[in-house]
Design a protein around this motif. Structure first.
Motif, PDB file in Angstrom:
ATOM      1  N   PHE A 434      97.955   9.066  36.563  1.00 23.68           N
ATOM      2  CA  PHE A 434      97.988  10.409  35.977  1.00 23.68           C
ATOM      3  C   PHE A 434      98.679  11.436  36.878  1.00 23.68           C
ATOM      4  CE2 PHE A 434      94.613   8.265  33.658  1.00 23.68           C
ATOM      5  CZ  PHE A 434      94.895   8.636  32.356  1.00 23.68           C
ATOM      6  N   PRO A 435      98.379  11.513  38.185  1.00 22.16           N
ATOM      7  CA  PRO A 435      99.143  12.475  39.007  1.00 22.16           C
ATOM      8  C   PRO A 435     100.635  12.165  39.074  1.00 22.16           C
ATOM      9  CG  PRO A 435      97.706  11.132  40.378  1.00 22.16           C
ATOM     10  CD  PRO A 435      97.294  10.900  38.972  1.00 22.16           C
ATOM     11  N   ILE A 436     101.009  10.879  39.010  1.00 23.37           N
ATOM     12  CA  ILE A 436     102.435  10.550  39.024  1.00 23.37           C
ATOM     13  C   ILE A 436     103.093  10.995  37.717  1.00 23.37           C
ATOM     14  CG2 ILE A 436     104.104   8.660  39.162  1.00 23.37           C
ATOM     15  CD1 ILE A 436     102.282   7.201  40.999  1.00 23.37           C
ATOM     16  N   ILE A 437     102.392  10.876  36.596  1.00 26.30           N
ATOM     17  CA  ILE A 437     102.935  11.374  35.322  1.00 26.30           C
ATOM     18  C   ILE A 437     103.148  12.883  35.385  1.00 26.30           C
ATOM     19  CG2 ILE A 437     102.411  11.722  32.872  1.00 26.30           C
ATOM     20  CD1 ILE A 437     101.028   9.017  32.883  1.00 26.30           C
ATOM     21  N   ILE A 438     102.199  13.609  35.964  1.00 24.09           N
ATOM     22  CA  ILE A 438     102.344  15.065  36.092  1.00 24.09           C
ATOM     23  C   ILE A 438     103.522  15.414  36.998  1.00 24.09           C
ATOM     24  CG2 ILE A 438     101.199  17.161  36.919  1.00 24.09           C
ATOM     25  CD1 ILE A 438      98.550  15.902  36.076  1.00 24.09           C
ATOM     26  N   LEU A 439     103.689  14.679  38.112  1.00 21.82           N
ATOM     27  CA  LEU A 439     104.830  14.902  38.984  1.00 21.82           C
ATOM     28  C   LEU A 439     106.145  14.606  38.263  1.00 21.82           C
ATOM     29  CD1 LEU A 439     103.556  13.403  42.364  1.00 21.82           C
ATOM     30  CD2 LEU A 439     104.048  15.806  41.880  1.00 21.82           C
ATOM     31  N   ALA A 440     106.154  13.557  37.430  1.00 26.52           N
ATOM     32  CA  ALA A 440     107.365  13.221  36.686  1.00 26.52           C
ATOM     33  C   ALA A 440     107.705  14.310  35.684  1.00 26.52           C
ATOM     34  CB  ALA A 440     107.184  11.888  35.974  1.00 26.52           C
ATOM     35  N   GLY A 441     106.703  14.893  35.020  1.00 24.80           N
ATOM     36  CA  GLY A 441     106.966  15.965  34.078  1.00 24.80           C
ATOM     37  C   GLY A 441     107.373  17.256  34.741  1.00 24.80           C
ATOM     38  N   SER A 442     107.047  17.409  36.049  1.00 26.51           N
ATOM     39  CA  SER A 442     107.380  18.645  36.764  1.00 26.51           C
ATOM     40  C   SER A 442     108.690  18.552  37.533  1.00 26.51           C
ATOM     41  CB  SER A 442     106.249  18.995  37.738  1.00 26.51           C
ATOM     42  OG  SER A 442     105.012  19.070  37.072  1.00 26.51           O
ATOM     43  N   GLY A 444     110.754  15.406  37.601  1.00 25.53           N
ATOM     44  CA  GLY A 444     111.608  14.304  37.196  1.00 25.53           C
ATOM     45  C   GLY A 444     111.454  13.091  38.098  1.00 25.53           C
ATOM     46  N   LEU A 445     112.544  12.345  38.275  1.00 22.94           N
ATOM     47  CA  LEU A 445     112.499  11.153  39.121  1.00 22.94           C
ATOM     48  C   LEU A 445     112.151  11.486  40.566  1.00 22.94           C
ATOM     49  CD1 LEU A 445     115.500   9.010  37.830  1.00 22.94           C
ATOM     50  CD2 LEU A 445     113.062   8.606  37.511  1.00 22.94           C
ATOM     51  N   LEU A 446     112.517  12.699  41.008  1.00 21.48           N
ATOM     52  CA  LEU A 446     112.135  13.114  42.357  1.00 21.48           C
ATOM     53  C   LEU A 446     110.622  13.141  42.501  1.00 21.48           C
ATOM     54  CD1 LEU A 446     112.869  14.210  45.149  1.00 21.48           C
ATOM     55  CD2 LEU A 446     112.908  16.509  44.150  1.00 21.48           C
ATOM     56  N   GLY A 447     109.915  13.610  41.479  1.00 18.22           N
ATOM     57  CA  GLY A 447     108.453  13.621  41.523  1.00 18.22           C
ATOM     58  C   GLY A 447     107.881  12.222  41.559  1.00 18.22           C
ATOM     59  N   VAL A 448     108.487  11.295  40.785  1.00 21.59           N
ATOM     60  CA  VAL A 448     108.013   9.905  40.815  1.00 21.59           C
ATOM     61  C   VAL A 448     108.191   9.307  42.198  1.00 21.59           C
ATOM     62  CG1 VAL A 448     108.330   7.604  39.831  1.00 21.59           C
ATOM     63  CG2 VAL A 448     108.533   9.617  38.362  1.00 21.59           C
ATOM     64  N   ILE A 449     109.366   9.542  42.804  1.00 20.82           N
ATOM     65  CA  ILE A 449     109.631   9.006  44.142  1.00 20.82           C
ATOM     66  C   ILE A 449     108.670   9.613  45.170  1.00 20.82           C
ATOM     67  CG2 ILE A 449     111.352   8.877  45.979  1.00 20.82           C
ATOM     68  CD1 ILE A 449     113.486   8.814  43.773  1.00 20.82           C
ATOM     69  N   LEU A 450     108.432  10.922  45.074  1.00 15.38           N
ATOM     70  CA  LEU A 450     107.502  11.562  46.005  1.00 15.38           C
ATOM     71  C   LEU A 450     106.087  11.003  45.847  1.00 15.38           C
ATOM     72  CD1 LEU A 450     108.646  15.305  45.848  1.00 15.38           C
ATOM     73  CD2 LEU A 450     108.998  13.669  47.708  1.00 15.38           C
ATOM     74  N   GLY A 451     105.663  10.776  44.608  1.00 18.27           N
ATOM     75  CA  GLY A 451     104.337  10.204  44.385  1.00 18.27           C
ATOM     76  C   GLY A 451     104.205   8.810  44.956  1.00 18.27           C
ATOM     77  N   VAL A 452     105.224   7.972  44.739  1.00 17.47           N
ATOM     78  CA  VAL A 452     105.182   6.608  45.280  1.00 17.47           C
ATOM     79  C   VAL A 452     105.199   6.629  46.801  1.00 17.47           C
ATOM     80  CG1 VAL A 452     106.435   4.423  45.402  1.00 17.47           C
ATOM     81  CG2 VAL A 452     106.215   5.622  43.207  1.00 17.47           C
ATOM     82  N   ILE A 453     106.022   7.515  47.393  1.00 18.46           N
ATOM     83  CA  ILE A 453     106.069   7.618  48.860  1.00 18.46           C
ATOM     84  C   ILE A 453     104.714   8.044  49.405  1.00 18.46           C
ATOM     85  CG2 ILE A 453     107.039   8.956  50.763  1.00 18.46           C
ATOM     86  CD1 ILE A 453     109.699   8.939  49.310  1.00 18.46           C
TER      87      ILE A 453
END
Length: 521
Positions: A434-442, A444-453
């Protein structure tokens, strides 16, 4: 306000004083006066209708009392092997009554007790206490008997090939199951009691010579530091001894299978068994052990390796697939082929919500359906979860609330999460989705990468009883990669994993590869 605080403080002091008095009473030594001992025990077990005080005469002369709990002690054995021989015996003057009674009672295990605390501990586990007039101390008779569940295959860890037995709620049965697997006297088991009121039996099992002494001492110290009023399940112990209590990832693995516990003992780990639950704890662990199934070691190594790679891939999908869909549709439409983008845009034409809200809504609904299926009875749980997902998904698409591609993405994500063999690891991934989905909606792919990191950094800093959580990848241990991402054949896994300190490195002799032409050389 001041008076309220003073009243609370006085109440706490009173409770502490009462507890200290009760503890001090329980630590009293047993007296030679049977009436005094009986009075104290009756006061401790006041309003306990199931506690029986059976007074009788030994040999028709000496007064004695037998204290036991109905439902925990074997009444037939008490009648046949305790009361009958003691009441019918003739009085002997050569030896003291306790020495005489130990020879007259026809049971295999008898222990002497000296304090009221010893009496209470034995009565609580079903061992009757025999007290005799003019004798300092008493006898604890090993005659427990209570209802227990039969040994069955664990429903949450079923296998196609492998043993069909699982742990039960009785710790004595569980230790016997481990002894059947590992028949060496090097298998050590240290027992302790935790819980002010429950006095729950906790057993620390390890193999001497394989488990590092520092690890055993650390686990034992963490267990002995626990001060809690009750331990009703091994989850209590897990939360009180793990390294990082704020991490969503489990730092101990639980299992109901004796073969899994025995395999981990043979790799130098320790096993914690708790009375009253079939789930035992294994420590230390790493991230990759949570993605391994017992069946990986019973099937051929090629099949196990392929299934394990699939498991890793679908685990990653279950974590990032919805967030990738949201990021691409929201910020990176140029990454999608034109024909696919037109199809997705047509399906989303009537949807009033952005992709982020749509994904969160569907994921929350799917998680609610899955949780409802778990809590409902077996007969209707699976039907409700499957039918509910189909009906709600189809109705939501027809009503224009969600798009058909989003339903497909959520379904694939749910199926991927079922590939994770351990339930606790699957819950952690579901929470982090869920937090990664929120980062992706805010972002984009940068949010997904930041969440995974952020998740990878957290995993790198996490430890389980001093063992790096990402070992053997970080730090890299080439020899142990044979049982991480893939499963090497048994004739290549000559060494055990290096956990802590000194260890017995070799589990088998080299040269075990089958070669029919070699003979017996």
């Amino acid at each position: 306000m001041v008076f309220r605080k003073a009243r609370k403080l006085l109440h706490k002091k009173k409770q502490f004083h009462t507890k200290q008095v009760q503890v001090s009473e329980k630590q009293f030594l047993l007296s030679v006066d049977l009436d005094k001992n009986l009075q104290i025990l009756q006061s401790l077990y006041q309003d306990c209708f199931d506690v029986t005080f059976r007074t009788f005469l030994v040999g028709g002369h000496t007064r004695a009392v037998l204290v036991y709990v109905e439902g925990l002690s074997n009444i037939e054995e008490i009648d046949d092997n305790v009361l009958t021989p003691l009441i019918s015996q003739t009085q002997e003057k050569v030896c003291t009554p306790l020495e005489t009674l130990e020879n007259k009672i026809h049971i295999s295990k008898i222990a002497q007790v000296k304090t009221f605390a010893d009496c209470i501990d034995n009565i609580s586990i079903g061992n009757p206490i025999l007290l005799v007039q003019q004798e300092v101390g008493g006898l604890a008779l090993a005659l427990p008997k209570w209802e227990k569940r039969s040994i069955e295959e664990p429903t949450a860890e079923s296998v196609v090939r492998g043993p069909r037995e699982g742990f039960v709620e009785t710790v004595a049965v569980n230790t016997a199951l481990l002894r059947r697997k590992i028949r060496s006297p090097d298998l050590k088991m240290k027992a302790m009691q935790i819980g002010t009121y429950t006095h729950t039996s906790v057993v620390l099992a390890y193999i001497q010579g394989l488990a590092d002494e520092t690890l055993i001492e650390e686990v034992e110290n963490r267990l002995q530091r626990i001060e809690i009023d009750s331990v009703l399940e091994s989850g209590y112990i897990e939360e009180l001894i793990e390294d990082n209590s704020y991490s969503p990832f489990p730092q101990l693995v639980n299992t109901e299978r004796p073969d899994v516990a025995a395999a981990n003992l043979l790799e130098g780990r320790v096993v914690i068994l708790v009375d009253g639950t079939p789930f035992v704890l294994i420590a230390p662990i790493n991230f990759f052990s949570l993605l391994q199934s017992a069946e990986d070691y019973y099937q051929r190594y090629m099949i196990s390796s392929v299934i394990r790679v699939l498991r890793f891939g679908f685990m990653i999908l279950s974590l990032v697939l919805p967030s990738l869909y949201v990021a691409v549709l929201t910020y990176h439409q140029e990454m999608v082929p034109t024909s696919l983008l037109v199809s997705v845009a047509a399906s989303r034409e009537s949807v009033p919500f952005p992709a982020l809200v749509e994904a969160l809504m569907m994921e929350i609904t799917f998680e609610a359906l899955r949780e409802a299926g778990v809590r409902l009875p077996k007969q209707v749980g699976a039907a409700v979860s499957i039918v509910g997902a189909l009906v709600i998904g189809q109705a939501a698409v027809q009503a224009g609330l969600v798009s058909a591609p989003m339903v497909i993405i959520v379904a694939i994500t749910g199926i991927s999460s079922f590939m994770v063999p351990h339930y606790t690891q699957g819950i952690a991934l579901r929470m982090l989705r869920f937090p990664i989905i929120i980062l992706a909606g805010s972002l984009g792919l940068l949010g997904v990468i930041l969440g995974v990191i952020a998740i990878v950094i957290h995993l790198c800093t996490l430890r389980s009883f001093g063992i790096p959580y990402l070992a053997p990848i970080a730090p890299m241990k080439g020899r142990e990669l044979k049982d991480a991402l893939i499963r090497a054949p048994w004739w290549k896994m000559n060494s055990r994993p290096h956990l802590t300190g000194e260890y017995n490195s070799y589990r088998q002799s080299p040269g075990q590869k089958p070669d029919p032409g070699r003979g017996n050389e």
